[in-house]
Design an enzyme around this catalytic site. Structure first.
Site, PDB file in Angstrom:
ATOM      1  N   ASP A  12     -36.067  10.169  89.836  1.00  0.00           N
ATOM      2  CA  ASP A  12     -35.472   9.071  89.072  1.00  0.00           C
ATOM      3  C   ASP A  12     -34.194   8.534  89.702  1.00  0.00           C
ATOM      4  O   ASP A  12     -33.313   8.031  89.016  1.00  0.00           O
ATOM      5  CB  ASP A  12     -35.179   9.497  87.622  1.00  0.00           C
ATOM      6  N   HIS A  41     -42.269   5.355  88.942  1.00  0.00           N
ATOM      7  CA  HIS A  41     -41.350   4.429  89.612  1.00  0.00           C
ATOM      8  C   HIS A  41     -41.303   3.143  88.804  1.00  0.00           C
ATOM      9  O   HIS A  41     -42.348   2.589  88.478  1.00  0.00           O
ATOM     10  CB  HIS A  41     -41.870   4.049  90.995  1.00  0.00           C
TER      11      HIS A  41
HETATM   12  P1  GTP Z   1     -39.145   8.638  90.407  1.00  0.00           P
HETATM   13  O1  GTP Z   1     -38.017   9.312  91.085  1.00  0.00           O
HETATM   14  O2  GTP Z   1     -40.385   8.675  91.202  1.00  0.00           O
HETATM   15  O3  GTP Z   1     -39.348   9.156  89.040  1.00  0.00           O
HETATM   16  O4  GTP Z   1     -38.816   7.075  90.170  1.00  0.00           O
HETATM   17  P2  GTP Z   1     -37.612   6.197  90.515  1.00  0.00           P
HETATM   18  O5  GTP Z   1     -36.740   6.914  91.463  1.00  0.00           O
HETATM   19  O6  GTP Z   1     -38.114   4.877  90.971  1.00  0.00           O
HETATM   20  O7  GTP Z   1     -36.746   5.993  89.206  1.00  0.00           O
HETATM   21  P3  GTP Z   1     -37.036   5.403  87.744  1.00  0.00           P
HETATM   22  O8  GTP Z   1     -38.224   4.549  87.771  1.00  0.00           O
HETATM   23  O9  GTP Z   1     -37.019   6.490  86.782  1.00  0.00           O
HETATM   24  O10 GTP Z   1     -35.722   4.534  87.485  1.00  0.00           O
HETATM   25  C1  GTP Z   1     -35.414   3.436  88.136  1.00  0.00           C
HETATM   26  C2  GTP Z   1     -34.839   2.417  87.134  1.00  0.00           C
HETATM   27  O11 GTP Z   1     -33.534   2.132  87.459  1.00  0.00           O
HETATM   28  C3  GTP Z   1     -35.600   1.116  87.180  1.00  0.00           C
HETATM   29  O12 GTP Z   1     -35.620   0.507  85.926  1.00  0.00           O
HETATM   30  C4  GTP Z   1     -34.788   0.291  88.157  1.00  0.00           C
HETATM   31  O13 GTP Z   1     -34.899  -1.091  87.958  1.00  0.00           O
HETATM   32  C5  GTP Z   1     -33.411   0.783  87.859  1.00  0.00           C
HETATM   33  N1  GTP Z   1     -32.550   0.763  89.028  1.00  0.00           N
HETATM   34  C6  GTP Z   1     -32.817   1.236  90.268  1.00  0.00           C
HETATM   35  N2  GTP Z   1     -31.769   1.055  91.077  1.00  0.00           N
HETATM   36  C7  GTP Z   1     -30.810   0.486  90.315  1.00  0.00           C
HETATM   37  C8  GTP Z   1     -29.456   0.083  90.574  1.00  0.00           C
HETATM   38  O14 GTP Z   1     -28.945   0.212  91.675  1.00  0.00           O
HETATM   39  N3  GTP Z   1     -28.758  -0.460  89.519  1.00  0.00           N
HETATM   40  C9  GTP Z   1     -29.305  -0.611  88.282  1.00  0.00           C
HETATM   41  N4  GTP Z   1     -28.558  -1.137  87.324  1.00  0.00           N
HETATM   42  N5  GTP Z   1     -30.564  -0.231  88.015  1.00  0.00           N
HETATM   43  C10 GTP Z   1     -31.301   0.305  89.013  1.00  0.00           C
HETATM   44 MG    MG Z   2     -38.868   8.128  87.495  1.00  0.00          MG
END
Ligand code: GTP
Ligand code: MG
Length: 336
Positions: A12, A41
């Site tokens: 995450d 993701h």
């Molecule tokens: P896994 O590690 O595989 O579980 O997934 P992940 O790493 O992609 O993470 P996850 O989907 O749980 O969370 C990502 C969330 O945070 C999404 O809603 C993105 O749009 C958001 N996000 C990612 N990077 C940023 C950032 O730099 N700033 C903000 N505000 N949101 C972000």
């Molecule tokens: Mg995730």
């Protein structure tokens, strides 16, 4: 050019977003997804939100071939739903050896008191499927005629693309401390989530790798049981605006502050030559949607520089918003 992306903490970290951004910028020939359906993701692009548990996040660029590696695990229902959502059916490649999770393994996991209790598994059947694969009792993608149209040898395709000087991205899932071997056993997932494990799942040898990018978040979160150094109370996390909820389970995530000492060890074990840090805007509100280093608030720049110094690996990508393109890209630091 072969880039490997892995999570540095407990998953995450925003790997989906970083992977989709990089796929837009680099237009890789192939993106390989590893891992199982227990990782979610989330990708936001032009206001639309995609939740992926099987397809590579690179789908977003509309061109890259989307490969599922031999070490990965899929669930057919999830796959079809994502193909529908992303309209990426024509670009999908599944390795014949990819494991297929069924309702049986999901039920087994739900009835397992250790996994559903102390470990706090997401109960997607990944652990049971993996254990059956080890015992040679699980069916693989090649055993399902309905998947035959997608079959191809993923490692060979990747090696051919690299021979032709094309770019390939390998996307890891979850994070370093959830690794079955290198994490906090038994509070771990059923796979090795570090760069070495991700390469093994894709079937590519280490000498082909050009970049290992470890993705951290500007604070640490974890779901499920197990240790979390410096854990904050839910109230404190809420007050600081760093409270989060899981994409797959909806559970409230446990939270701690960023820890550069831990990050240093992680970067080392993963042989990272680049570090990405997401959610800088959550830590420094004025960084929201900034896409240039010079425009970041001074305290954010100072923090990043300090962290980079402590980790000892260049910080090349910063996340500044939820959209895939909300990134400060400083990769020229390492590419010369
Ligand atoms: P896994 O590690 O595989 O579980 O997934 P992940 O790493 O992609 O993470 P996850 O989907 O749980 O969370 C990502 C969330 O945070 C999404 O809603 C993105 O749009 C958001 N996000 C990612 N990077 C940023 C950032 O730099 N700033 C903000 N505000 N949101 C972000
Ligand atoms: Mg995730």
């Amino acid at each position: 050019m072969l880039d490997v992306l892995v999570g540095g903490f407990y998953g995450d970290e925003g790997k989906g977003k970083v992977a989709s951004y990089l796929a837009f910028k680099d237009m890789p020939e192939i993106a390989v997804r590893t891992g199982g359906t227990n990782a979610g993701h989330t990708i936001v692009y032009e206001g639309k939100k995609y939740g992926l548990r099987t397809l590579p996040s690179a789908f977003l660029n509309g061109k890259t071939k989307l490969a599922i590696g031999p070490g990965a695990l899929i669930r057919r229902e999830v796959l079809y739903k994502e193909l529908e959502e992303t309209k990426a059916k024509d670009r999908l490649i599944i390795d014949p050896h990819t494991a297929v999770i069924t309702e049986d393994e999901i039920n087994d996991e739900k009835n397992d008191s250790l996994l559903s209790g102390a470990v706090g598994s997401t109960l997607q059947g990944v652990g049971y499927a993996e254990s059956k694969r080890v015992l040679r009792k699980l069916k693989l993608a090649k055993d399902y005629p309905e998947l035959s149209g997608f079959m191809n040898n993923v490692p060979e395709m990747v090696l051919d693309a690299l021979d032709e000087d094309k770019t390939v991205h390998i996307e890891g899932t979850q994070g370093h401390f959830l690794s079955l071997f290198h994490g906090e056993y038994p509070y771990v997932t059923s796979r090795n989530t570090t760069s070495s494990g991700v390469l093994s799942e894709a079937g590519i040898g280490p000498k082909h790798v050009d970049n290992v990018i470890v993705i951290f978040k500007a604070f640490i979160t974890r779901v499920g049981g197990g240790p979390l150094e410096g854990e904050l109370s839910a109230e404190e996390a809420k007050r600081l605006g760093i409270q989060e909820f899981g994409t797959v389970t909806g559970r409230m995530r446990r939270v701690a502050h960023f820890n550069a000492k831990i990050a240093k060890g992680v970067a080392r074990l993963n042989s990272a030559n680049q570090v990405a840090i997401t959610k800088l805007d959550i830590k420094f509100k004025e960084a929201y949607k900034v896409r240039e280093w010079d425009r970041l608030p001074e305290e954010a720049r100072k923090w990043v520089e300090e962290v980079e110094q402590e980790i000892g690996v260049p910080v090349t990508l910063l996340g500044t918003g939820e959209e895939a393109m909300d990134i400060v890209d400083m990769r020229e630091k390492v590419s010369g």
